[in-house]
Design an enzyme around this catalytic site. Structure first.
Site, PDB file in Angstrom:
ATOM      1  N   SER C 104      72.510  84.212  55.287  1.00 20.93           N
ATOM      2  CA  SER C 104      72.463  84.921  54.759  1.00 20.93           C
ATOM      3  C   SER C 104      71.274  85.976  54.177  1.00 20.93           C
ATOM      4  O   SER C 104      71.291  84.660  53.225  1.00 20.93           O
ATOM      5  CB  SER C 104      73.926  84.980  54.298  1.00 20.93           C
ATOM      6  N   TYR C 125      72.015  92.560  53.848  1.00 21.40           N
ATOM      7  CA  TYR C 125      72.646  94.019  53.897  1.00 21.40           C
ATOM      8  C   TYR C 125      71.158  94.493  52.395  1.00 21.40           C
ATOM      9  O   TYR C 125      70.674  93.999  51.289  1.00 21.40           O
ATOM     10  CB  TYR C 125      73.619  92.851  52.052  1.00 21.40           C
ATOM     11  N   THR C 151      73.253  94.422  58.796  1.00 22.64           N
ATOM     12  CA  THR C 151      74.650  94.460  58.431  1.00 22.64           C
ATOM     13  C   THR C 151      74.826  95.879  58.549  1.00 22.64           C
ATOM     14  O   THR C 151      74.920  96.438  57.040  1.00 22.64           O
ATOM     15  CB  THR C 151      75.268  93.696  57.342  1.00 22.64           C
ATOM     16  N   LYS C 215      73.752  94.521  63.473  1.00 20.91           N
ATOM     17  CA  LYS C 215      75.459  93.946  63.176  1.00 20.91           C
ATOM     18  C   LYS C 215      76.493  94.615  62.783  1.00 20.91           C
ATOM     19  O   LYS C 215      76.232  95.366  61.294  1.00 20.91           O
ATOM     20  CB  LYS C 215      75.311  92.119  62.663  1.00 20.91           C
ATOM     21  N   HIS C 239      83.048  91.927  61.882  1.00 24.47           N
ATOM     22  CA  HIS C 239      82.373  91.215  60.422  1.00 24.47           C
ATOM     23  C   HIS C 239      83.503  89.784  60.456  1.00 24.47           C
ATOM     24  O   HIS C 239      84.202  90.417  59.383  1.00 24.47           O
ATOM     25  CB  HIS C 239      82.536  92.690  59.124  1.00 24.47           C
TER      26      HIS C 239
END
Lengths: 350, 350, 350, 350
Positions: C104, C125, C151, C215, C239
């Site tokens: 992440s 992100y 994402t 994603k 998610h």
């Protein structure tokens, strides 16, 4: 609590346990008996709005008999276990509600006692001994039966499993087959005939001079065959789930049979799990001429005799009329197929 | 309570807990094992009425052997844990009911002890050591086995998860593989062969001179391939949910396989969750030549040995005959596809 | 009890309640979070038999990286709350199982600490402050990240409702965003960018020189658009049910997306409710190149650090290999669409 | 616990039991009332990703009135039992949230008290006494009502079954029909008219000079007929399950009605079970111009008067905006049919 549930509870308080068990039970694992009502509930409605329903009528006719309601009384046995007056109270109570009764050939009440108390039909189990059968039907005709309802789904009796004592150990002789001269006859002669064929329809019609209804039909091809063989009407039924367990729910079988009979002039009835006026509305929309109610009439008879039966049928009819008003259908003729959601394709959930 | 449920309870009282657990359990999360019966229950019937069913016969033939019933006995292991006489009692009990047994290649009873006690087939796990396998099958043939049932769904053994001690810690040696000369052989040689192909069918047929049945087929293409490779019959099975968890229910796999085999002359069997005569009726209607029952025969064997097995099969056959009568089908040939509601399209609920 | 359930219980005993709650919860009413696994379970398998599966291999490659297993590790946040070593242990544990981790962009571990410990990708992100984003990705690239996973489903963060204290009140600063220079930056700059478009894909690819995976895709048209805009792979995900509640289950969305990407050369991944090797098999059969597992890797990390992660992935891979053998598929290429029952039509239950 | 559930609990603590029962109950067996919300929940979403949603707007217009939100207030009765200020608080609270109220013709608040407090429409039960009806509507128009909503599904009032005392025994006179001059009028004149037809639409439009909305439509043919007869909008509703029990869920009826109205310029509203912003998103996607919320506005009114109503509508609107962002739809116009999974075929589960 719905009033129908209350009625069952009240009946349960009155009826001996073996009788209550017998009335309620289904054959085998009880699949068909358990699911009947849910299949009516599963069918959703598409009501019309902005139709003039200031005057709603449930009047109709079955085989030429005018009735105030298409909610009629299915044949059940051991009615004298439910109430001393048995079939006599049932016919009288139904007549007071503008309805009609199909009386069992096993009735514990002599048919003669029914004469003049209201419109009724006689249900027929054809026995191995055809002569006994015809004599029984002769008595029915003489006492005013207006049609013969041939039970076609019982070449053998469905197996029922239950705990506790069997009802047959406790029922007195005079509550059984009051219209069949069974004394001194061999047991096997009193068994259901297993060799019926479509030709049986014409044989019954000729022998009795009455219109013949075939009860227990679940298939379109059988329905057509019955009408071709002389039946005036077909009755979609799985015998309350008491014969072949796993037989399709009547709410699912009704539409294809209705399609098969379209244009033949034959009438079409249905029973099995009809417990509200809404269920009756769905059945009429799918093509039924009238619906028959079984177990609830036993509860009503047990609780309050003829008056109980009148109340039950009056209430169900009021529910039907109410549902018709809310669906925009002021009379039985306007209760059409399109009122049922997803009714056009013949496939259902399996 | 249904008699089948009672039987399970009685068996549970007799059987050691690890054995009961082993018999009942499925692979993985147990999805396939848990759902088998429900898929038969979900298929509704469309019985015929007004057919002459005064004489109902369940007689049929499987690979040339006449049987009084199409309800046959599936292979299961550890039968001597259920009853001292194990496979011998199973074959004798089945024969007394006019049925037939498929005996496991893992049987704890020497095949010789089965000779003459009734018709039986031998199930074959092909081991890595082909020679041991052929010797085992030779013993079976000598003792009268009439067919070889090749288990095709077990290249590796399905993982089973459970609490408590494993059955394998408690079973004595002489209850295991009495027909395989396993002493002194390396463990890996006794493992299931993972390299089987359709050619294995012909190899088995040639080596044993017996007709070969392929058990564990769930797909139409595999079924056709097996028959093309020399199989005399295909057996739709997911191994009681004990191999690939999540494998399709046999009640759903049966029809497409039946369609694939139409016209080939090959026979078709099915097992998995068949617990009532009604289930057997549905299976025959969808195209099965015969059905095989597994776990219930272990319960019956545990409770009352050969007599228990006879009672079980006799009762299931009586239920089947009863259901056939109520469905208007007097013999096995008249149990046709149209008796199953919504059977025509191949799609099912997912 | 299944070992996965046991793992969850063990993790629950270790993890602080607010952390456990945060890991488990879904957005809104929790519909999508609750149903994910059931949709994989609902898909039944049609295994092949008589295929040579004596040598089963789960090896494959993702974006040019060879892996021993297609079971990979999805990005999750707060890994240092699960285990002191956090992402470092996750990457090391995955590498020991021959797998790969998507780390992440919120990771509490400096990316530099991951260098050389195993193959990994960086999840991105994109923040309102693009410069901060690119600096973070630069650090990832320098530390060996082999791909950027954009994402796309989080223009705003899904609302989660829960009782008890929020995890955010208890997490120490050094467990948060160790790779974003967030000190002294305005809060709004750290919010997720809500103005991403397909052009963001090319911007990321050019800026990082790495292949870009998108994603959070659930639609066929979006998938095609992503590939046309330069994505090397599409990742079907809702998610974990933490963004748009009610978003379709990935087990249902996967097939149409796979159809849309056929022939494009793009890879396809999926996550959401994959808890068994059987689930992975279904996903591969429906068209996934690889599957990603999220929450279970947190449980494994909490219970036993890197070793726990290795065990988890090894076990899931063993289950997958076992299921492949039972399905007659010796390698990933032979796990084809037809293994899934009713997979051909794109319609599912609604 | 979801905040909506909390709101219901808080309302229950405030409202007298007979009032709470009356607000919650459905007609008949309560099938339609019970299932409404579940049908919205069952529809899964297919969100778009990589759309610019940095600026999400829920603004729209209904019959020419601009509103900040498509989440509007459905007509309900007995609002003064929920809160002393009743309809006045409802209109004021809605206006503060940028919403609009449809006020019942049974309102306990004189319409004059609503003038200037926010946009509102008047719901119309056409009574047998047309003159009383028109006078009531005249008062509404004078007080600023911008449209007439003709309730078409209530030729008779649905039967509701319940335990405990009826609400009607406890409601004071001044909480009832404050805008109908009912004193001294015969009861039958105050009954709902059962003879409405499509011509009633034009009669209302002409008599009031206001646009007419027909509420209670569930069928495509009825919807077309209403528009052809002069309706400006159609409102899909089953009256909260309080009229024809078993009427199709509005989540299922909406799409075919939307298809029927395509290209007519008529607006389309829906109510029934909408409890989250996600439900509203689904309704807009299926073709609704706006959604109406009924019971929750009563809970909000009971708990905190106008402020409670504002909070409720603001929160639902925030949820809608949040869901729109996550679905990639920055404004109401971009909330299209394809966002709903399996939305293209008109058939649903039955």
């Amino acid at each position: 609590m719905r009033w129908m549930d209350t009625l069952v509870q009240e009946a349960e308080a009155w009826l001996p346990a073996p009788v209550m068990t017998y009335f309620r039970q289904g054959a085998g694992a009880g699949l068909s008996a358990a699911e009947a009502e849910a299949h009516w509930d599963a069918l959703r409605l598409l009501p019309h709005v902005l139709r003039d329903v200031s005057d709603v009528s449930t009047r109709t006719a079955v085989l030429g008999t005018s009735v105030d309601t298409p909610v009629l009384v299915a044949p059940t046995t051991l009615q004298r276990q439910a109430h001393e007056e048995g079939e006599a109270a049932m016919v009288r109570g139904a007549a007071d509600a503008g309805s009609l009764v199909c009386v069992s050939s096993n009735a514990g009440t002599p048919f003669g006692a029914l004469a003049g108390s209201g419109p009724w039909w006689v249900q027929a189990y054809v026995l191995r001994d055809r002569q006994l059968t015809l004599e029984m039907l002769g008595r029915a005709r003489q006492a005013g039966a207006r049609a013969v309802v041939l039970t076609a789904d019982t070449p053998v009796v469905g197996e029922k499993y239950g705990n506790g004592p069997s009802v047959w150990e406790t029922v007195p002789d005079d509550h059984l087959m009051a219209n069949v001269a069974w004394r001194g006859v061999e047991d096997t002669q009193l068994e259901k005939a297993a060799d019926l064929t479509p030709a049986t329809i014409d044989w019954l019609r000729t022998a009795t001079g009455l219109p013949v209804v075939v009860k227990g039909v679940l298939r379109a091809d059988d329905a057509r065959e019955c009408v071709a063989a002389g039946a005036s009407a077909v009755w979609v039924s799985n015998h309350g789930g008491r014969q072949l367990d796993g037989a399709v729910a009547t709410a699912r079988a009704l539409r294809p049979v209705a399609d098969a009979l379209a244009g033949t002039g034959a009438e079409l009835y249905v029973d099995g799990g009809i417990r509200t006026g809404r269920h009756a509305l769905v059945a009429l929309a799918l093509g039924a001429t009238a619906v028959f109610v079984g177990r609830p009439t036993l509860w009503a008879l047990a609780v309050d005799g003829a008056a109980g039966v009148t109340r039950l049928l009056t209430e169900l009819t009021a529910e039907l009329a109410h549902a018709m008003a809310l669906a925009g259908a002021p009379d039985v003729a306007s209760v059409t197929r399109d009122l049922v959601h997803d009714a056009s394709p013949t496939r259902h959930r399996s």
